[in-house]
Design an enzyme around this catalytic site. Sequence first.
Site, PDB file in Angstrom:
ATOM      1  N   LYS A   1     -11.791   1.089  -2.063  1.00  0.00           N
ATOM      2  CA  LYS A   1     -10.739   1.728  -2.855  1.00  0.00           C
ATOM      3  C   LYS A   1     -11.222   1.807  -4.313  1.00  0.00           C
ATOM      4  CE  LYS A   1      -7.531   0.124   0.647  1.00  0.00           C
ATOM      5  NZ  LYS A   1      -7.753   1.223   1.581  1.00  0.00           N
TER       6      LYS A   1
ATOM      7  N   SER B   1       0.791  -1.225   0.000  1.00  0.00           N
ATOM      8  CA  SER B   1       0.000   0.000   0.000  1.00  0.00           C
ATOM      9  C   SER B   1       0.827   1.281   0.000  1.00  0.00           C
ATOM     10  CB  SER B   1      -0.950   0.009   1.197  1.00  0.00           C
ATOM     11  OG  SER B   1      -0.239  -0.146   2.397  1.00  0.00           O
TER      12      SER B   1
ATOM     13  N   HIS C   1      -5.243  -3.081  -2.852  1.00  0.00           N
ATOM     14  CA  HIS C   1      -4.839  -2.101  -3.864  1.00  0.00           C
ATOM     15  C   HIS C   1      -4.675  -2.706  -5.251  1.00  0.00           C
ATOM     16  CE1 HIS C   1      -4.321   1.080  -0.905  1.00  0.00           C
ATOM     17  NE2 HIS C   1      -3.893   0.121  -0.116  1.00  0.00           N
TER      18      HIS C   1
HETATM   19  C1  LIG Z   1      -3.320  -3.238   2.064  1.00  0.00           C
HETATM   20  C2  LIG Z   1      -4.505  -2.764   2.830  1.00  0.00           C
HETATM   21  N1  LIG Z   1      -5.277  -3.671   3.429  1.00  0.00           N
HETATM   22  C3  LIG Z   1      -6.368  -3.311   4.132  1.00  0.00           C
HETATM   23  C4  LIG Z   1      -6.716  -1.995   4.278  1.00  0.00           C
HETATM   24  C5  LIG Z   1      -7.910  -1.633   5.078  1.00  0.00           C
HETATM   25  O1  LIG Z   1      -9.013  -1.561   4.250  1.00  0.00           O
HETATM   26  P1  LIG Z   1     -10.277  -0.696   4.677  1.00  0.00           P
HETATM   27  O2  LIG Z   1      -9.951   0.711   4.361  1.00  0.00           O
HETATM   28  O3  LIG Z   1     -11.393  -1.269   3.882  1.00  0.00           O
HETATM   29  O4  LIG Z   1     -10.443  -0.924   6.160  1.00  0.00           O
HETATM   30  C6  LIG Z   1      -5.947  -1.015   3.656  1.00  0.00           C
HETATM   31  C7  LIG Z   1      -6.356   0.410   3.784  1.00  0.00           C
HETATM   32  O5  LIG Z   1      -5.724   1.316   3.436  1.00  0.00           O
HETATM   33  C8  LIG Z   1      -4.819  -1.407   2.933  1.00  0.00           C
HETATM   34  O6  LIG Z   1      -4.034  -0.492   2.347  1.00  0.00           O
END
Ligand SMILES: Cc1ncc(COP(=O)(O)O)c(C=O)c1O
Length: 412
Positions: free
Chosen positions: A235, A176, A204
């Site tokens: 996203k 991320s 992502h």
């Molecule tokens: C790699 C990754 N997993 C999980 C999440 C969490 O997802 P959510 O925003 O739906 O809680 C994020 C959020 O930025 C993320 O970047």
Amino acid sequence: MTDIEEALGEIRDRGLYRRMRMISGPQGPRVLLDGRPVLLLCSNNYLGLADHPRVRDAAAEAAKRYGAGAGASRLVSGTMRIHRRLEERLAEFKGYDASLLFGSGYLANMGVIQALARSGEVVFSDSLNHASIVDGCRLAGAETFVYEHKDLDHLAWGLKQAAGRGSLIVTDGVFSMDGDVAPLTGIVELARRHDVRVMVDDAHGTGATGPGGRGTVAEAGLEEEVDVLVGTLGKALGSYGAYVCCERQTAKYLVNTARTLIFSTAPPPPSVAAAMAALDLLQEEPRRVEKLQRNASVLRAALTEQGLPPSPGNTHILPVVVGDAGDAVAACERALENGVFAQAIRPPTVREGTSRLRLTVMASHTKSELRDAASTLAAAVPASVRKAAVRRLLDAEETAAASGRIFDGLAA
Ligand SMILES: Cc1ncc(COP(=O)(O)O)c(C=O)c1O
């Protein structure tokens, strides 16, 4: 002074103080930020679907038909047809038997890792995995082995040390904050050899990479090998919530064991309907994904031309590592003064000394917006940082050439 004031003071002294900025209107490519018009270069609304008319309408219709909220956990007051329908759609889209909705990606990672990595076992986690994976490992009864970022030798060593106690390897698909892609083929091979499951968080990757936006696992052709695939609705799919794709048996097991599913209210119907409409659009118009990828190439090339190459990678997340947290904030503020919003990302989100501007493109940006942004950003970042970025890029190229393999990030 209270303990909280003291703690806040300490955060400020370390250059790590955060505040929420006020945006007016939807998360489009341009927004009014604290009253000023700026180009938004740090949103995860990659395909620009969060405010697409069909997505908005679907949310509004669902609110009228089903109400604003789901009322309770699906295990308490029953599941709604709309949840089940989206689960079927997502499983089909990702090439899995089943999928299960969670309240958010954070909750999905927490719940799945806690359920699959049990006491006495070992979970293997990439050192740059998202915080929700780190917290899932903390919640699980298992021991955690953190392997160096994308380092398959280190992972293999850890699996050997675990001597049969390994249960799960977990990795981001697209990292991320770094925008690089996990070495999924190698991970899967190791998992097979050591008889452990593989979980990929493609928060992502979904909607942004792979054939038709189906993500990094589909790109690698590993749907049969990756046991658990997590994705978010918040996203590229422009809504809120998350899902876990897996075998039917595993889904039943998660319904019975994942605490964040059992003890949390189901996603609200308008969010579910919005995600379904976004999925329709993604499947009807895969050119959005192509446009996103083209935009990423345009920004990458423009930044490189301006002497500010982002970290190696070939996705829509382009980090410009500044180093010091204060310097990253200063660069962010300078860019903002000239109409570009690229958030400074600091510890604990990233490692000490690697604070950065995390640039994310959207399919709805225009090429000229991105080229202009590149020159604004280059002017906002001190020359010493630009030089270091160029050096890093050259080092990465050299390492790739020396090892005789293409560094993930530099693959065309
Ligand atoms: C790699 C990754 N997993 C999980 C999440 C969490 O997802 P959510 O925003 O739906 O809680 C994020 C959020 O930025 C993320 O970047």
